[in-house]
Design a protein around this motif. Structure first.
Motif, PDB file in Angstrom:
ATOM      1  N   PHE A 241      -9.781 -75.388  43.778  1.00 39.77           N
ATOM      2  CA  PHE A 241     -10.234 -76.485  44.628  1.00 39.77           C
ATOM      3  C   PHE A 241     -10.261 -76.047  46.091  1.00 39.77           C
ATOM      4  O   PHE A 241      -9.638 -75.059  46.469  1.00 39.77           O
ATOM      5  CB  PHE A 241      -9.352 -77.733  44.456  1.00 39.77           C
ATOM      6  N   THR A 242     -11.015 -76.788  46.875  1.00 41.57           N
ATOM      7  CA  THR A 242     -11.057 -76.562  48.319  1.00 41.57           C
ATOM      8  C   THR A 242     -10.629 -77.827  49.037  1.00 41.57           C
ATOM      9  O   THR A 242     -10.775 -78.940  48.512  1.00 41.57           O
ATOM     10  CB  THR A 242     -12.471 -76.177  48.795  1.00 41.57           C
ATOM     11  N   LEU A 243     -10.084 -77.645  50.220  1.00 44.73           N
ATOM     12  CA  LEU A 243      -9.744 -78.761  51.095  1.00 44.73           C
ATOM     13  C   LEU A 243     -10.386 -78.510  52.453  1.00 44.73           C
ATOM     14  O   LEU A 243     -10.346 -77.383  52.958  1.00 44.73           O
ATOM     15  CB  LEU A 243      -8.223 -78.888  51.268  1.00 44.73           C
ATOM     16  N   PRO A 244     -10.979 -79.541  53.061  1.00 44.53           N
ATOM     17  CA  PRO A 244     -11.575 -79.351  54.384  1.00 44.53           C
ATOM     18  C   PRO A 244     -10.509 -79.274  55.463  1.00 44.53           C
ATOM     19  O   PRO A 244      -9.377 -79.740  55.280  1.00 44.53           O
ATOM     20  CB  PRO A 244     -12.434 -80.609  54.552  1.00 44.53           C
ATOM     21  N   ALA A 245     -10.869 -78.675  56.588  1.00 50.24           N
ATOM     22  CA  ALA A 245      -9.969 -78.654  57.738  1.00 50.24           C
ATOM     23  C   ALA A 245      -9.957 -80.027  58.405  1.00 50.24           C
ATOM     24  O   ALA A 245     -10.891 -80.823  58.256  1.00 50.24           O
ATOM     25  CB  ALA A 245     -10.418 -77.591  58.734  1.00 50.24           C
ATOM     26  N   TYR A 246      -8.897 -80.306  59.140  1.00 53.14           N
ATOM     27  CA  TYR A 246      -8.845 -81.544  59.907  1.00 53.14           C
ATOM     28  C   TYR A 246      -9.741 -81.433  61.134  1.00 53.14           C
ATOM     29  O   TYR A 246      -9.921 -80.353  61.709  1.00 53.14           O
ATOM     30  CB  TYR A 246      -7.404 -81.869  60.302  1.00 53.14           C
ATOM     31  N   ASP A 247     -10.306 -82.554  61.519  1.00 59.16           N
ATOM     32  CA  ASP A 247     -11.247 -82.603  62.637  1.00 59.16           C
ATOM     33  C   ASP A 247     -10.462 -82.777  63.933  1.00 59.16           C
ATOM     34  O   ASP A 247     -10.102 -83.899  64.307  1.00 59.16           O
ATOM     35  CB  ASP A 247     -12.231 -83.755  62.436  1.00 59.16           C
ATOM     36  N   ILE A 248     -10.182 -81.678  64.611  1.00 57.76           N
ATOM     37  CA  ILE A 248      -9.358 -81.701  65.811  1.00 57.76           C
ATOM     38  C   ILE A 248     -10.052 -80.917  66.928  1.00 57.76           C
ATOM     39  O   ILE A 248     -10.978 -80.142  66.690  1.00 57.76           O
ATOM     40  CB  ILE A 248      -7.979 -81.069  65.554  1.00 57.76           C
ATOM     41  N   GLU A 249      -9.568 -81.112  68.148  1.00 57.42           N
ATOM     42  CA  GLU A 249      -9.943 -80.236  69.253  1.00 57.42           C
ATOM     43  C   GLU A 249      -9.019 -79.021  69.201  1.00 57.42           C
ATOM     44  O   GLU A 249      -7.800 -79.150  69.392  1.00 57.42           O
ATOM     45  CB  GLU A 249      -9.798 -80.943  70.595  1.00 57.42           C
TER      46      GLU A 249
END
Length: 314
Positions: A241-249
């Motif tokens: 499975f894959t997990l997306p990265a968190y949307d951060i600066e």
């Protein structure tokens, strides 16, 4: 019953970071920047620190110099709750250290002195103390000249004989590094390199193929960090499975891989499955990327859980 949750073994150094760096000024000229910070770092040192911040019991096993930088490492780690009784001090080399001029993109160009990490080793007479933990994390293969290769294999093999869970990360991997890593693979439960390093050693580019490459050689669980593209996980049982990265600066990516390892370790200690552990580890890495240095904005287990449950992913 082991005394510690984690024994973090290998590379520990001091990072001196500045941001944002757009260029190096000419000799004799002054350039103003926003922030300069010093942190404990390294594939074992930063992981130990972050495990301490996240509230698990951890001992650090590395070699530092008998110098101000070594004093700093021991003082800071002690403040984070890390047991430093197995840290060796040497007058034969300075403490390993890096200078990192961090650009606006958050990347991490580095100037590194290998120093005391080059003479780090673990004698078999020390195994009882070094392996007195539920999880044995080895970090830094590639820059541990005296420990890389057969000494690392022996320690991991002994860890498995004792029934310990093993996690493994490396640094600066190239095709040549694979000769050091390959004999370790049958003794690694959780292999946690970056996709770039894993690809360099395998000669492959597809995450699924890369993960299978290492599992075919003995790794039980392959966990490949992919920066802004998230993480690819190939568990011992069940589907990849894959997990997306968190949307951060992103402020600074220094230590993100080390902190991700800490997140996986904490998840395992909590008894979570690999999916939940990887979610948490991604949140740990996001907290680190939000600030400067290998702890960034990481402050506690509870705060990281909140981040995991509220921060949007890409």
């Amino acid at each position: 019953m082991p005394r510690f949750d984690v024994s973090s073994i290998g590379l520990c150094d001091v990072d001196l970071l500045g941001r944002p760096i757009t260029h190096i000024p000419p000799e004799g000229k002054l350039e103003l920047i926003n922030q300069i910070r010093m942190t404990v770092a390294g594939t074992a040192g930063a992981t130990a620190m972050d495990c301490g911040i996240l509230g698990v019991s951890v001992q650090g096993v590395f070699t530092v110099g008998k110098d101000d930088l070594g004093d700093y490492i021991c003082s800071k780690l002690t403040g984070f709750g890390v047991d430093c009784s197995l840290i060796k001090r040497t007058d034969k080399a300075q403490t390993s250290a890096s200078i990192l001029p961090i650009p606006k993109s958050g990347g991490r160009p580095a100037l590194h002195v290998t120093g005391a990490s080059a003479i780090f080793n673990v004698d078999e007479s020390e195994y009882d103390a070094v392996l007195d933990a539920k999880i044995i994390h080895v970090g830094g293969t590639g820059l541990l000249q005296s420990f890389d290769g057969e000494p690392t294999v022996r320690l991991l093999k002994k860890a498995k004989e004792l029934g310990r869970t093993t996690t493994f990360d490396l640094i600066g991997a190239s095709a040549k590094t694979f000769a050091l890593v390959e004999p370790c693979l049958p003794y690694i439960d959780y292999f946690i390199p970056s996709i770039e390093e894993a690809g360099e050693m395998s000669g492959l580019t597809d995450p699924k193929a890369i993960a299978q490459f290492y599992k075919d050689r003995g790794v039980k669980n392959a966990v490949l960090t992919m920066g802004g593209d998230g993480v690819y996980v190939s568990p011992e049982t069940g589907e990849d499975f894959t997990l997306p990265a968190y949307d951060i600066e992103v402020i600074d990516t220094t230590g993100c891989g080390d902190s991700f390892s800490a997140g996986i370790i904490v998840g395992l200690i909590k008894g979570w499955d690999l999916y939940q552990s990887a979610r948490f580890a991604s949140a740990v890495a996001a907290k680190v990327a939000m600030g400067l240095g290998s702890d960034g904005k990481l402050v506690s287990f509870e705060d990281t859980i909140h981040t995991m449950n509220t921060l949007k992913t890409k």
